[in-house]
Design an enzyme around this catalytic site. Structure first.
Site, PDB file in Angstrom:
ATOM      1  N   PHE A 296       0.850  -1.194   0.000  1.00 30.30           N
ATOM      2  CA  PHE A 296       0.000   0.000   0.000  1.00 30.30           C
ATOM      3  C   PHE A 296       0.880   1.236   0.000  1.00 30.30           C
ATOM      4  O   PHE A 296       1.736   1.419   0.863  1.00 30.30           O
ATOM      5  CB  PHE A 296      -0.915   0.013   1.217  1.00 30.30           C
ATOM      6  CG  PHE A 296      -1.857   1.191   1.249  1.00 30.30           C
ATOM      7  CD1 PHE A 296      -2.907   1.277   0.347  1.00 30.30           C
ATOM      8  CD2 PHE A 296      -1.690   2.208   2.176  1.00 30.30           C
ATOM      9  CE1 PHE A 296      -3.776   2.363   0.371  1.00 30.30           C
ATOM     10  CE2 PHE A 296      -2.556   3.294   2.216  1.00 30.30           C
ATOM     11  CZ  PHE A 296      -3.598   3.372   1.298  1.00 30.30           C
TER      12      PHE A 296
ATOM     13  N   TYR B 175       1.134   5.473  -0.042  1.00 24.54           N
ATOM     14  CA  TYR B 175       0.394   6.682   0.312  1.00 24.54           C
ATOM     15  C   TYR B 175       1.265   7.943   0.222  1.00 24.54           C
ATOM     16  O   TYR B 175       0.780   9.050   0.386  1.00 24.54           O
ATOM     17  CB  TYR B 175      -0.165   6.563   1.735  1.00 24.54           C
ATOM     18  CG  TYR B 175       0.898   6.250   2.775  1.00 24.54           C
ATOM     19  CD1 TYR B 175       1.635   7.269   3.379  1.00 24.54           C
ATOM     20  CD2 TYR B 175       1.183   4.931   3.126  1.00 24.54           C
ATOM     21  CE1 TYR B 175       2.623   6.979   4.307  1.00 24.54           C
ATOM     22  CE2 TYR B 175       2.157   4.647   4.061  1.00 24.54           C
ATOM     23  CZ  TYR B 175       2.875   5.664   4.646  1.00 24.54           C
ATOM     24  OH  TYR B 175       3.859   5.374   5.562  1.00 24.54           O
ATOM     25  N   GLY B 176       2.566   7.751  -0.025  1.00 23.53           N
ATOM     26  CA  GLY B 176       3.499   8.868  -0.130  1.00 23.53           C
ATOM     27  C   GLY B 176       4.350   8.740  -1.373  1.00 23.53           C
ATOM     28  O   GLY B 176       3.834   8.604  -2.480  1.00 23.53           O
ATOM     29  N   SER B 177       5.664   8.719  -1.192  1.00 21.76           N
ATOM     30  CA  SER B 177       6.558   8.703  -2.353  1.00 21.76           C
ATOM     31  C   SER B 177       6.459   7.418  -3.166  1.00 21.76           C
ATOM     32  O   SER B 177       6.803   7.421  -4.365  1.00 21.76           O
ATOM     33  CB  SER B 177       8.008   8.913  -1.909  1.00 21.76           C
ATOM     34  OG  SER B 177       8.436   7.872  -1.053  1.00 21.76           O
TER      35      SER B 177
ATOM     36  N   GLU C  68      12.198   1.638   2.945  1.00 23.34           N
ATOM     37  CA  GLU C  68      11.324   2.147   3.994  1.00 23.34           C
ATOM     38  C   GLU C  68      11.812   1.816   5.409  1.00 23.34           C
ATOM     39  O   GLU C  68      11.525   2.567   6.347  1.00 23.34           O
ATOM     40  CB  GLU C  68       9.906   1.588   3.800  1.00 23.34           C
ATOM     41  CG  GLU C  68       9.288   1.926   2.454  1.00 23.34           C
ATOM     42  CD  GLU C  68       9.162   3.418   2.231  1.00 23.34           C
ATOM     43  OE1 GLU C  68       8.833   4.154   3.179  1.00 23.34           O
ATOM     44  OE2 GLU C  68       9.425   3.870   1.095  1.00 23.34           O
TER      45      GLU C  68
END
Length: 227
Positions: A57, A59-61, A134
């Site tokens: 999932f 949601y940013g970069s 991440e």
């Protein structure tokens, strides 16, 4: 809001941050691949859903710069977490003296993003690049969360904020966050560029996020004043 209507622009950011910033490798300890593999192996062992499907999932970069080959993508919603600039960046897009921010998922609310189904059959191999990206800075925790999509629910590997880490900024106001983003620049570029790229990606995908929209306007206002 269409991406073309954003107040924040690359030109505005470039004029506010014209000089490159040197990397300070001591500003953030990064885990090695050997240190990262046990955590990834544990995550893979606990993966729910079909064995031959691996979802992440974004949601940013990861929405605008994924680290993997994509077999399928769907707009989806995660419940119980919301997108927020709450993870400090003292390296990459900030410095010790002027830390910037990157996004994380924090408790409460919902978040619309992109569920990516990764191409490949070896979960360890296909997930290692995104896991390294991440997890090496000790800012996130990884969880398999249900993502509701129009084509049905999938369970996706999702990176939420590590609230016990020293990079977690807590609940700062949006004015405080915007001031730090506007001032921050690291060797990968300004913190404001990360904000802009994410706001553009959401706009292009039809994802409305008030936090991003308010922040990009506040940062643009501050950068304009600097100019």
């Amino acid at each position: 809001m269409p991406a073309s209507n954003l107040a924040l622009t690359l030109d505005l950011i470039a004029r506010a941050h014209p000089e490159p910033v040197a990397d300070d490798a001591t500003a953030l300890h990064l885990l090695t691949d050997d240190e990262l593999r046990p955590g990834l192996a544990s995550a893979v062992a606990g993966k729910p859903g079909p064995a031959d499907e691996v979802w992440v999932f974004a949601y940013g970069s990861l929405m605008w710069q994924p680290e993997f080959a994509v077999a399928e993508r769907r707009i989806g919603v995660v419940r119980g977490f919301h997108r927020r600039f709450c993870l400090l960046q003292r390296r990459f897009r900030g410095t010790r003296e002027r830390p910037g921010f990157v996004l994380a998922l924090d408790r409460g609310g919902t978040c619309r993003g992109v569920a990516f189904r990764l191409a490949g059959t070896d979960p360890m191999a296909i997930l290692m690049p995104v896991w390294r990206r991440e997890m090496k800075g000790n800012g996130y925790e990884a969880r398999w969360l249900p993502v509701e999509t129009e084509a049905g629910r999938v369970h996706a590997l999702t990176f939420i904020v590590n609230r016990l880490g020293d990079r977690y900024a807590g609940r700062l106001t949006e004015d405080e966050i915007a001031a730090m983003i506007a001032a921050a620049c690291g060797h990968l570029g300004p913190s404001a560029e990360y904000l802009l790229r994410t706001a553009q990606a959401c706009a292009e995908l039809g994802i409305r996020d008030r936090h991003l929209m308010r922040l990009q306007a506040l940062v643009a206002e501050r950068l304009s004043a600097c100019g």
